[in-house]
Design a protein around this motif. Sequence first.
Motif, PDB file in Angstrom:
ATOM      1  N   PRO A  33       5.974   2.572 -12.348  1.00  0.00           N
ATOM      2  CA  PRO A  33       6.701   3.830 -12.148  1.00  0.00           C
ATOM      3  C   PRO A  33       7.924   3.654 -11.248  1.00  0.00           C
ATOM      4  CG  PRO A  33       4.341   4.162 -11.892  1.00  0.00           C
ATOM      5  CD  PRO A  33       4.556   2.686 -11.956  1.00  0.00           C
ATOM      6  N   LEU A  34       7.800   2.792 -10.199  1.00  0.00           N
ATOM      7  CA  LEU A  34       8.925   2.558  -9.302  1.00  0.00           C
ATOM      8  C   LEU A  34      10.074   1.892 -10.049  1.00  0.00           C
ATOM      9  CD1 LEU A  34      10.182   2.585  -6.493  1.00  0.00           C
ATOM     10  CD2 LEU A  34       9.041   0.387  -6.046  1.00  0.00           C
ATOM     11  N   TYR A  35       9.722   0.946 -10.929  1.00  0.00           N
ATOM     12  CA  TYR A  35      10.762   0.260 -11.693  1.00  0.00           C
ATOM     13  C   TYR A  35      11.464   1.241 -12.630  1.00  0.00           C
ATOM     14  CZ  TYR A  35      13.096  -3.549 -14.129  1.00  0.00           C
ATOM     15  OH  TYR A  35      14.042  -4.381 -14.645  1.00  0.00           O
ATOM     16  N   ILE A  36      10.658   2.108 -13.278  1.00  0.00           N
ATOM     17  CA  ILE A  36      11.238   3.109 -14.180  1.00  0.00           C
ATOM     18  C   ILE A  36      12.140   4.056 -13.392  1.00  0.00           C
ATOM     19  CG2 ILE A  36      10.704   5.081 -15.650  1.00  0.00           C
ATOM     20  CD1 ILE A  36       8.167   3.626 -16.503  1.00  0.00           C
ATOM     21  N   LYS A  37      11.690   4.462 -12.207  1.00  0.00           N
ATOM     22  CA  LYS A  37      12.496   5.353 -11.377  1.00  0.00           C
ATOM     23  C   LYS A  37      13.825   4.692 -11.013  1.00  0.00           C
ATOM     24  CE  LYS A  37      12.446   7.931  -7.022  1.00  0.00           C
ATOM     25  NZ  LYS A  37      11.672   8.262  -5.799  1.00  0.00           N
ATOM     26  N   THR A  38      13.760   3.430 -10.622  1.00  0.00           N
ATOM     27  CA  THR A  38      14.983   2.699 -10.271  1.00  0.00           C
ATOM     28  C   THR A  38      15.909   2.587 -11.466  1.00  0.00           C
ATOM     29  OG1 THR A  38      13.787   1.417  -8.591  1.00  0.00           O
ATOM     30  CG2 THR A  38      15.884   0.526  -9.360  1.00  0.00           C
ATOM     31  N   LEU A  39      15.316   2.301 -12.639  1.00  0.00           N
ATOM     32  CA  LEU A  39      16.115   2.175 -13.854  1.00  0.00           C
ATOM     33  C   LEU A  39      16.796   3.501 -14.193  1.00  0.00           C
ATOM     34  CD1 LEU A  39      16.855   0.202 -16.159  1.00  0.00           C
ATOM     35  CD2 LEU A  39      14.900   1.099 -17.419  1.00  0.00           C
ATOM     36  N   LEU A  40      16.076   4.598 -14.048  1.00  0.00           N
ATOM     37  CA  LEU A  40      16.659   5.907 -14.334  1.00  0.00           C
ATOM     38  C   LEU A  40      17.793   6.226 -13.352  1.00  0.00           C
ATOM     39  CD1 LEU A  40      13.453   8.022 -15.049  1.00  0.00           C
ATOM     40  CD2 LEU A  40      15.207   7.355 -16.710  1.00  0.00           C
ATOM     41  N   ILE A  41      17.555   5.908 -12.102  1.00  0.00           N
ATOM     42  CA  ILE A  41      18.594   6.160 -11.098  1.00  0.00           C
ATOM     43  C   ILE A  41      19.847   5.349 -11.405  1.00  0.00           C
ATOM     44  CG2 ILE A  41      19.199   5.801  -8.665  1.00  0.00           C
ATOM     45  CD1 ILE A  41      16.308   6.562  -7.973  1.00  0.00           C
ATOM     46  N   GLN A  42      19.641   4.083 -11.771  1.00  0.00           N
ATOM     47  CA  GLN A  42      20.781   3.231 -12.101  1.00  0.00           C
ATOM     48  C   GLN A  42      21.521   3.740 -13.339  1.00  0.00           C
ATOM     49  OE1 GLN A  42      21.992   0.223 -10.413  1.00  0.00           O
ATOM     50  NE2 GLN A  42      20.853   1.366  -8.876  1.00  0.00           N
ATOM     51  N   ALA A  43      20.798   4.398 -14.233  1.00  0.00           N
ATOM     52  CA  ALA A  43      21.430   4.953 -15.433  1.00  0.00           C
ATOM     53  C   ALA A  43      22.095   6.297 -15.169  1.00  0.00           C
ATOM     54  CB  ALA A  43      20.399   5.098 -16.547  1.00  0.00           C
ATOM     55  N   GLY A  44      21.993   6.784 -13.922  1.00  0.00           N
ATOM     56  CA  GLY A  44      22.704   7.993 -13.539  1.00  0.00           C
ATOM     57  C   GLY A  44      21.846   9.227 -13.369  1.00  0.00           C
ATOM     58  N   TYR A  45      20.536   9.121 -13.554  1.00  0.00           N
ATOM     59  CA  TYR A  45      19.684  10.306 -13.499  1.00  0.00           C
ATOM     60  C   TYR A  45      19.595  10.848 -12.067  1.00  0.00           C
ATOM     61  CZ  TYR A  45      15.594  13.327 -13.663  1.00  0.00           C
ATOM     62  OH  TYR A  45      14.747  14.403 -13.548  1.00  0.00           O
ATOM     63  N   THR A  46      19.821  12.151 -11.940  1.00  0.00           N
ATOM     64  CA  THR A  46      19.629  12.869 -10.688  1.00  0.00           C
ATOM     65  C   THR A  46      18.858  14.142 -10.988  1.00  0.00           C
ATOM     66  OG1 THR A  46      21.723  12.067  -9.775  1.00  0.00           O
ATOM     67  CG2 THR A  46      20.770  14.000  -8.730  1.00  0.00           C
ATOM     68  N   ALA A  47      17.743  14.344 -10.303  1.00  0.00           N
ATOM     69  CA  ALA A  47      16.933  15.545 -10.549  1.00  0.00           C
ATOM     70  C   ALA A  47      17.671  16.779 -10.050  1.00  0.00           C
ATOM     71  CB  ALA A  47      15.589  15.418  -9.851  1.00  0.00           C
ATOM     72  N   ARG A  48      17.875  17.728 -10.950  1.00  0.00           N
ATOM     73  CA  ARG A  48      18.551  18.972 -10.571  1.00  0.00           C
ATOM     74  C   ARG A  48      17.552  20.090 -10.255  1.00  0.00           C
ATOM     75  NH1 ARG A  48      21.175  17.732 -15.348  1.00  0.00           N
ATOM     76  NH2 ARG A  48      20.485  19.668 -16.327  1.00  0.00           N
ATOM     77  N   PHE A  49      16.262  19.793 -10.419  1.00  0.00           N
ATOM     78  CA  PHE A  49      15.238  20.821 -10.229  1.00  0.00           C
ATOM     79  C   PHE A  49      14.152  20.303  -9.299  1.00  0.00           C
ATOM     80  CE2 PHE A  49      17.115  21.194 -14.449  1.00  0.00           C
ATOM     81  CZ  PHE A  49      17.624  22.487 -14.406  1.00  0.00           C
ATOM     82  N   GLU A  50      13.315  21.217  -8.831  1.00  0.00           N
ATOM     83  CA  GLU A  50      12.280  20.875  -7.853  1.00  0.00           C
ATOM     84  C   GLU A  50      10.912  20.630  -8.476  1.00  0.00           C
ATOM     85  OE1 GLU A  50      12.968  22.870  -3.749  1.00  0.00           O
ATOM     86  OE2 GLU A  50      13.573  24.386  -5.218  1.00  0.00           O
ATOM     87  N   THR A  51      10.561  21.352  -9.535  1.00  0.00           N
ATOM     88  CA  THR A  51       9.225  21.204 -10.113  1.00  0.00           C
ATOM     89  C   THR A  51       9.188  20.033 -11.083  1.00  0.00           C
ATOM     90  OG1 THR A  51       9.647  22.666 -11.990  1.00  0.00           O
ATOM     91  CG2 THR A  51       8.924  23.701  -9.919  1.00  0.00           C
ATOM     92  N   GLY A  52       7.983  19.461 -11.232  1.00  0.00           N
ATOM     93  CA  GLY A  52       7.821  18.321 -12.124  1.00  0.00           C
ATOM     94  C   GLY A  52       8.118  18.649 -13.577  1.00  0.00           C
ATOM     95  N   SER A  53       7.694  19.850 -14.036  1.00  0.00           N
ATOM     96  CA  SER A  53       7.930  20.217 -15.432  1.00  0.00           C
ATOM     97  C   SER A  53       9.419  20.361 -15.722  1.00  0.00           C
ATOM     98  CB  SER A  53       7.195  21.522 -15.754  1.00  0.00           C
ATOM     99  OG  SER A  53       7.646  22.560 -14.896  1.00  0.00           O
ATOM    100  N   ASP A  54      10.147  20.979 -14.779  1.00  0.00           N
ATOM    101  CA  ASP A  54      11.592  21.143 -14.967  1.00  0.00           C
ATOM    102  C   ASP A  54      12.293  19.785 -14.969  1.00  0.00           C
ATOM    103  OD1 ASP A  54      11.463  23.879 -15.173  1.00  0.00           O
ATOM    104  OD2 ASP A  54      11.845  24.228 -13.043  1.00  0.00           O
ATOM    105  N   LYS A  55      11.824  18.880 -14.120  1.00  0.00           N
ATOM    106  CA  LYS A  55      12.410  17.543 -14.083  1.00  0.00           C
ATOM    107  C   LYS A  55      12.196  16.821 -15.414  1.00  0.00           C
ATOM    108  CE  LYS A  55      11.940  16.800  -9.076  1.00  0.00           C
ATOM    109  NZ  LYS A  55      11.244  16.006  -8.030  1.00  0.00           N
TER     110      LYS A  55
END
Length: 875
Positions: A33-55
Amino acid sequence: MELHKAESSHTKTERRMYFILVFIIGLLILPSPLYIKTLLIQAGYTARFETGSDKAVQLLSDIAQAPIRYMTSQSDMPLLKVNIKYQNWLKIMNDREQALSTGRIPEIRNRVKGEVYYLGQKYKTEIRLQGDMLDHVNAPNKWFLRFEVKKKQAILSSRRFALVSANVRGHHGSMLFSQTMKGANFDIITPIMKPVKVIMNGEDWGVMLFEQAFSQDMLAVNNRTEGLITRFDLVNETQNSHKQIIRKLRPRVLQRSTILGKPALNKQRAIALSLLSDFINKKRTASDVFDHEKLGQYLATVDVWSAWHALTWNNWRFYYNPHTAKLEPIQSDVAVSPAEHFWFTQAVTQEFKVTRMMLNDKLVKNSYMKALKQIDKRLDNGSLQAHLNHQQTQLLTLLNSDMPLISTYDFDLLQKQTKCIIASCTISNKLNPQLHKQLSFVNIKKNWDLTSHFKSNPNDINSAILTIENNTEESLNLETLFGATHYSKMVYLDEINSDLPLTIPPNNKVTFKIPNNITSLDLHAGLESKKIKPFHFIKDTQPLDFIPRPISYNPLLKNYPFITHNSSNKTWYIAKGDWQINDYLVTPNNWQVIIAAGANLRFSKGAGMMVFGKLMLNGSAQNSINLSAQKNQYWAGISVFSDNQKIEINHSNFSHSKGPSKGFWQARGALYFVKADAHLNHVNISDNYSEDALNMINSQFKIKDLKITNAFSDGFDCDFCSGVIKQSDFHNIGIRSGGDAIDVSGSKLLISNVYFQQIRDKAISAGENSFIDVKSISINTSNFGLVSKDASEVYADDIEIENINHYALMTYSKKSIFGGAKLIARNLNCKKSHCIANIISELGSQLSLDGTTSKPEKINIQTLYNTVMKSDKSQ
């Protein structure tokens, strides 16, 4: 290790489709999960919402749009290829491994040699990791790296810069923040930041952000005079019994070695650090320490963007303006987010103790509210949204080529936030206290040299006392001590130096008895962790004993009954007559000084005037005004801080003056105008002994029939000005070398019908992005005629030249951050010389005479400035 990127056999479309396929497969099969999170961040992903479902919904939506964003992106941006030898690369990798194991990038990190290739040119650099936190290095690549280009070269107008993973700076958020200030016409210093493609040792690191370092280069491209940049260091942090955080900070300057190595900057450092210390310790108001207008504008922009990260103690950066002796904020690590819950919050300036202290100042608060309304007005008419939307589109077109998950900013939130702050409405969202530690108390621990002092000895008229107090937590090493007399004669203090070097333990002090004829000292010293450098002391003078500030009432006026003091219209009026002034007179703020025709003022040594407001010298052809020195001594001239108010000087003569030498602050000219609207007509300045005869900063002017003769250095020097000079005369300029008749930086001028004679250096010198239109001038006897340098453009027509020692026309680049220059000349009439043989253009610059372009050639600029252009100006 392969140091060059291999050519790919795949088409651009194939590479893009391959990336998308690998990206989707990676999301499905990667176990961490940490690797996936890092990969998403590197691809530009930024969470615009607070709840898990919205994310989750946002992520699916972003992934669905990613192929379109990717396919419509462009990669037309600067390409930097970085090569680091394997052994040096291992040192950087070891620093990164240490950071990953300890949770923080080490303070002491390796600096290694490397090379950067840009536009076919190789640049030798020094490279290291930059930053503190793990997000700077936790990705497989795109580590936060700091570069220093050697040999005074520059890449993208920067000799010092960093390559940053875009997510660390909120992708394009920091650039939109700076564009907000630009769109609102706020003149806030901002480092260059732009997307670039990076190849690291042959590996494609994709798109990163090029970020200019806080340096002299940054000041120059932001139209600021050479100065210094300050920040805070943390001395210690504690908690009291109520768990309130108490921080003790110490201000310091960046590029310490450079600053301490230059006498003028050394003095400025003492002023700047003393100002910061006095503000934090509540000895001075915010508007006395900072440029209140710029500080208010910056804080307003921070609030409308909820850029709380810029307000933490370690992210503050300030420029010390050597003219006003005030500090200006610099945009630094604003770290904004497109998330509504992050953005739309209560004013973040109210969450930080230091900014609350700033906004408690009435002038800062007024500037802050004015700036908010200025932003609001541009949002209401839609001009700011249009500007930001255009910038966002341009940036995302580039960033999406490597980061297709980047979210866009909704500028309706910007408008909503601005209106709410102006109306003081209630916003439920507050800054998350987990993001930073709420500070309850803060104070300053002064630098050791600022707690030390050099004073007369009340018990012995033949000596003075130097007290060195080491108030730090480490040992202080004293190496050598040099003195200077009132006549600037250097003295090696043999008896004292026989006891040096000496080490002072923490929280101890020593004293030295100094001969009373010594008026200033240079002590070569350094803390255990620092290099030995010179520190400057002036007898019986502290750094803030005199700085350019208006006073509410001047008690010295009672000594001068001929100066009419009118409080109702805020005027000092000096009538016709012969008068003597024996003091340095400073006006209150927003007053005017009027001197009548026929007034003859004679000033004693060190006497002069500093005006905060308007200056009117109403001389006439029949009744001129004369300001001169008593007994052939030099008086301190006139300095005016007018805040765009009018200066009008007609039929007036100034002689034997110099800038005020009062403590650590120094004016630049015998006549010195800052932020003025100046009108000079029939003005003579002669026999001055200052750095410049006439100096203007950030001003506009109209000059007719100006005559400057026997100037110690430059005749007329203006930085960041616009104006007209016509029907004027410059004679015997640069009694010491380094004297230009007209020397401009970052300015736009029209010069016509001007005569130059006996010029030690250059008749006209245009530098740092200046634009000069020259018509009908005559130059007789000068080292150089017309010089255009550092991205300046000079257009000259009808030039008469005689007796030029070196070059009549010349173009070159002195400061690599600007690049080449242009000079287009027509109708050059040379007497007793061959014009074509006396023109030269450096490679990268352009010079044309009567439609014929001069062939550029290699010029050793460093040798030029060490010989025929060497300046003897005081530092």
